[in-house]
Design a protein around this motif. Structure first.
Motif, PDB file in Angstrom:
ATOM      1  N   LEU A 295       0.744  -1.106   0.075  1.00 57.51           N
ATOM      2  CA  LEU A 295       0.061  -0.154   0.006  1.00 57.51           C
ATOM      3  C   LEU A 295       0.730   1.209   0.086  1.00 57.51           C
ATOM      4  CD1 LEU A 295      -2.969  -0.996   2.515  1.00 57.51           C
ATOM      5  CD2 LEU A 295      -2.805  -0.922  -0.260  1.00 57.51           C
ATOM      6  N   HIS A 296       2.284   1.071   0.287  1.00 53.49           N
ATOM      7  CA  HIS A 296       2.680   2.384   0.721  1.00 53.49           C
ATOM      8  C   HIS A 296       3.392   2.801  -0.597  1.00 53.49           C
ATOM      9  CE1 HIS A 296       6.648   0.861   0.268  1.00 53.49           C
ATOM     10  NE2 HIS A 296       7.504   2.183  -0.282  1.00 53.49           N
ATOM     11  N   TRP A 297       3.323   2.374  -1.663  1.00 48.79           N
ATOM     12  CA  TRP A 297       3.431   2.366  -2.881  1.00 48.79           C
ATOM     13  C   TRP A 297       2.212   3.334  -3.828  1.00 48.79           C
ATOM     14  CZ3 TRP A 297       8.378   2.193  -4.394  1.00 48.79           C
ATOM     15  CH2 TRP A 297       9.246   0.874  -3.239  1.00 48.79           C
ATOM     16  N   LEU A 298       1.410   3.756  -3.065  1.00 50.92           N
ATOM     17  CA  LEU A 298       0.613   4.289  -3.121  1.00 50.92           C
ATOM     18  C   LEU A 298       0.466   5.874  -3.219  1.00 50.92           C
ATOM     19  CD1 LEU A 298      -2.869   1.940  -2.322  1.00 50.92           C
ATOM     20  CD2 LEU A 298      -1.980   2.300  -4.793  1.00 50.92           C
ATOM     21  N   PRO A 299      -0.144   6.699  -4.690  1.00 50.66           N
ATOM     22  CA  PRO A 299       0.165   7.753  -4.167  1.00 50.66           C
ATOM     23  C   PRO A 299      -0.640   8.510  -2.991  1.00 50.66           C
ATOM     24  CG  PRO A 299      -0.787   7.661  -6.460  1.00 50.66           C
ATOM     25  CD  PRO A 299      -1.035   6.153  -5.583  1.00 50.66           C
TER      26      PRO A 299
ATOM     27  N   VAL B  13      -4.264   8.554  -2.817  1.00 50.78           N
ATOM     28  CA  VAL B  13      -5.090   7.146  -2.924  1.00 50.78           C
ATOM     29  C   VAL B  13      -5.278   6.460  -2.001  1.00 50.78           C
ATOM     30  CG1 VAL B  13      -5.736   5.025  -4.353  1.00 50.78           C
ATOM     31  CG2 VAL B  13      -4.853   7.025  -5.366  1.00 50.78           C
ATOM     32  N   LEU B  14      -3.868   6.519  -1.578  1.00 53.64           N
ATOM     33  CA  LEU B  14      -3.743   5.655  -0.247  1.00 53.64           C
ATOM     34  C   LEU B  14      -4.409   5.970   0.905  1.00 53.64           C
ATOM     35  CD1 LEU B  14      -2.138   3.581   1.933  1.00 53.64           C
ATOM     36  CD2 LEU B  14      -0.371   5.252   1.964  1.00 53.64           C
ATOM     37  N   SER B  15      -4.610   7.600   0.666  1.00 54.90           N
ATOM     38  CA  SER B  15      -6.074   8.636   2.461  1.00 54.90           C
ATOM     39  C   SER B  15      -7.135   8.225   2.250  1.00 54.90           C
ATOM     40  CB  SER B  15      -5.746   9.640   2.306  1.00 54.90           C
ATOM     41  OG  SER B  15      -4.120  10.577   2.742  1.00 54.90           O
ATOM     42  N   ARG B  16      -7.392   7.484   1.004  1.00 58.99           N
ATOM     43  CA  ARG B  16      -9.076   7.339   0.637  1.00 58.99           C
ATOM     44  C   ARG B  16      -9.534   5.843   1.254  1.00 58.99           C
ATOM     45  NH1 ARG B  16     -13.734   9.229   1.790  1.00 58.99           N
ATOM     46  NH2 ARG B  16     -15.444   7.780   0.123  1.00 58.99           N
ATOM     47  N   VAL B  17      -8.147   5.738   0.806  1.00 67.81           N
ATOM     48  CA  VAL B  17      -8.405   3.135   1.307  1.00 67.81           C
ATOM     49  C   VAL B  17      -8.106   3.251   2.719  1.00 67.81           C
ATOM     50  CG1 VAL B  17      -7.199   1.563   1.256  1.00 67.81           C
ATOM     51  CG2 VAL B  17      -6.893   2.985  -1.153  1.00 67.81           C
TER      52      VAL B  17
ATOM     53  N   ARG C 288      -6.882   5.502   8.357  1.00 67.70           N
ATOM     54  CA  ARG C 288      -5.742   6.626   7.374  1.00 67.70           C
ATOM     55  C   ARG C 288      -4.142   6.376   8.154  1.00 67.70           C
ATOM     56  NH1 ARG C 288      -6.303  12.181   6.056  1.00 67.70           N
ATOM     57  NH2 ARG C 288      -4.086  12.436   5.258  1.00 67.70           N
ATOM     58  N   SER C 289      -4.322   6.589   9.742  1.00 69.10           N
ATOM     59  CA  SER C 289      -2.941   6.864  10.174  1.00 69.10           C
ATOM     60  C   SER C 289      -2.468   5.620  10.047  1.00 69.10           C
ATOM     61  CB  SER C 289      -2.967   7.096  11.168  1.00 69.10           C
ATOM     62  OG  SER C 289      -3.886   6.125  12.241  1.00 69.10           O
ATOM     63  N   LEU C 290      -3.234   3.756  10.267  1.00 69.75           N
ATOM     64  CA  LEU C 290      -2.603   3.058  10.544  1.00 69.75           C
ATOM     65  C   LEU C 290      -2.226   2.102   8.615  1.00 69.75           C
ATOM     66  CD1 LEU C 290      -5.900   0.948  12.110  1.00 69.75           C
ATOM     67  CD2 LEU C 290      -3.463   1.415  13.299  1.00 69.75           C
TER      68      LEU C 290
ATOM     69  N   GLY D 118       2.553   2.093   6.886  1.00 71.03           N
ATOM     70  CA  GLY D 118       3.748   2.246   5.524  1.00 71.03           C
ATOM     71  C   GLY D 118       4.881   3.176   4.819  1.00 71.03           C
ATOM     72  N   LEU D 119       3.892   4.508   4.942  1.00 71.79           N
ATOM     73  CA  LEU D 119       4.786   5.200   4.624  1.00 71.79           C
ATOM     74  C   LEU D 119       6.195   6.037   5.428  1.00 71.79           C
ATOM     75  CD1 LEU D 119       2.032   8.012   3.098  1.00 71.79           C
ATOM     76  CD2 LEU D 119       4.386   6.549   1.781  1.00 71.79           C
ATOM     77  N   VAL D 120       5.540   5.726   6.797  1.00 79.09           N
ATOM     78  CA  VAL D 120       6.683   5.504   8.001  1.00 79.09           C
ATOM     79  C   VAL D 120       7.768   4.816   8.387  1.00 79.09           C
ATOM     80  CG1 VAL D 120       6.779   5.783  10.621  1.00 79.09           C
ATOM     81  CG2 VAL D 120       5.075   7.248   9.870  1.00 79.09           C
ATOM     82  N   TRP D 121       7.437   3.884   7.856  1.00 75.95           N
ATOM     83  CA  TRP D 121       7.843   2.212   7.678  1.00 75.95           C
ATOM     84  C   TRP D 121       9.021   1.831   6.425  1.00 75.95           C
ATOM     85  CZ3 TRP D 121       4.784  -1.435   9.691  1.00 75.95           C
ATOM     86  CH2 TRP D 121       3.603  -1.352  10.418  1.00 75.95           C
ATOM     87  N   TRP D 122       8.433   2.904   5.177  1.00 74.76           N
ATOM     88  CA  TRP D 122       9.256   2.856   3.827  1.00 74.76           C
ATOM     89  C   TRP D 122       9.454   3.871   3.214  1.00 74.76           C
ATOM     90  CZ3 TRP D 122       5.601  -1.604   5.392  1.00 74.76           C
ATOM     91  CH2 TRP D 122       5.949  -2.942   6.303  1.00 74.76           C
ATOM     92  N   GLY D 123       8.937   4.486   3.268  1.00 71.92           N
ATOM     93  CA  GLY D 123       8.614   6.191   2.549  1.00 71.92           C
ATOM     94  C   GLY D 123      10.339   6.799   2.870  1.00 71.92           C
ATOM     95  N   SER D 124      10.831   6.895   1.229  1.00 77.00           N
ATOM     96  CA  SER D 124      11.729   7.515   1.550  1.00 77.00           C
ATOM     97  C   SER D 124      11.782   9.006   2.386  1.00 77.00           C
ATOM     98  CB  SER D 124      12.578   7.442   0.175  1.00 77.00           C
ATOM     99  OG  SER D 124      11.452   8.609  -0.557  1.00 77.00           O
ATOM    100  N   ARG D 125      13.519   9.470   3.085  1.00 73.69           N
ATOM    101  CA  ARG D 125      13.057  10.812   3.196  1.00 73.69           C
ATOM    102  C   ARG D 125      12.777  12.102   2.317  1.00 73.69           C
ATOM    103  NH1 ARG D 125      16.153  13.581   6.857  1.00 73.69           N
ATOM    104  NH2 ARG D 125      17.072  11.913   7.401  1.00 73.69           N
TER     105      ARG D 125
END
Length: 291
Positions: free
Chosen positions: A12-16, A19-23, A71-73, A77-84
């Motif tokens: 999921l963290h690859w989504l824009p 889109v991720l927020s809506r999901v 949303r926060s849950l 994934g962005l916290v764990w794998w998102g780039s700086r």
């Protein structure tokens, strides 16, 4: 959380973000429908804190809250794998210069960070700006979740995460060495080191650590609030001015001030406070339980 769940977060963290927020919001509404014990906790908290609202209004607020929780849950994934670079775009930080000015003056700093749903995202953004000290509660029942939570909170910079049982000595030492303390004191941790002071007019067991740590470390207290913005707009971390006349000789008055300030922040975005927590679990002697 299982390894399968971690894998879903990674995908999921690859989504824009839009889109991720809506999901995440849809996922939150499913939690509202099916996570009945947590929904009861939320509705109890809202009844206690917003008695002037109708039942229908509180239900609407609860649904908005669960959308934010969802949303926060999923955005974790962005916290764990998102780039700086991506996280810097998603999470804006305001007021970091206030921390740097105090550090340059040799002053210890406490960042008072209430439990809003964007807390983890905000905490990670703070670690991208400063090497901090924070208290870490080990997730003994879920080692997979524990591993990834620890990873997300320590992946940038040189962060110091101390176990709660290590006490205050290591925290004070770290603050005096120049590390800001990212402090989350607004949950019900039981009677130990707590007093009963009002929160939304309800007596709440509240730890007195903010006043005591500020005094021992000679630290300035700066409010640090993370706001979740609508849709794909991300988050903003707001670091405010240092509190004046704090701490005082009256620990109870200082703790009341903390709760009153948190309450004022909650009123600016009531759907984003962490209502799924049993904030009023511990009661004064002789009072019936709420949950």
């Amino acid at each position: 959380m299982s390894r399968l769940g971690v894998g879903v977060f990674w995908l999921l963290h690859w989504l824009p973000l839009a889109v991720l927020s809506r999901v995440g919001e849809v996922f939150g509404l499913l939690l509202y429908v099916f996570a009945l014990p947590r929904r009861r906790i939320v509705m109890t908290n809202l009844r206690l804190c917003f008695p002037d609202q109708s039942v229908a209004e509180r239900r609407m607020l609860a649904r908005r809250h669960f959308r934010g929780v969802g949303r926060s849950l999923l955005e974790r994934g962005l916290v764990w794998w998102g780039s700086r670079e991506r996280l810097e775009r998603i999470v804006r930080i305001e007021g970091a210069e206030r921390v740097r000015a105090l550090q340059a003056a040799g002053k210890s700093v406490i960042l008072l960070a209430p439990h809003f749903v964007g807390l983890d995202m905000g905490g990670t953004r703070v670690t991208m700006a400063f090497d901090i000290v924070s208290i870490y509660a080990k997730q003994k029942k879920n080692p997979v979740l524990d591993r990834w939570l620890y990873h997300g909170r320590s992946r940038f910079g040189d962060q110091l995460l101390l176990a709660r049982q290590e006490g205050v000595r290591g925290t004070v030492k770290a603050m005096k060495s120049g590390r800001p303390f990212y402090y989350l004191p607004d949950m019900d941790y039981g009677r130990r080191d707590a007093i009963f002071v009002p929160f939304f007019g309800v007596q709440a067991a509240t730890i007195t650590g903010l006043s005591r740590l500020a005094r021992v470390a000679g630290a300035a207290v700066l409010p640090c609030v993370t706001r979740m913005l609508p849709g794909g707009q991300g988050y903003v971390v707001e670091i405010g001015e240092a509190w004046g006349d704090f701490p005082t000789a009256d620990v109870e008055a200082d703790t009341r001030r903390m709760n009153a300030w948190i309450e004022s922040m909650v009123r600016t975005m009531p759907e984003q406070y962490y209502w799924v927590h049993r904030r009023f679990k511990t009661r004064p002697e002789g009072e019936p339980k709420f949950y």
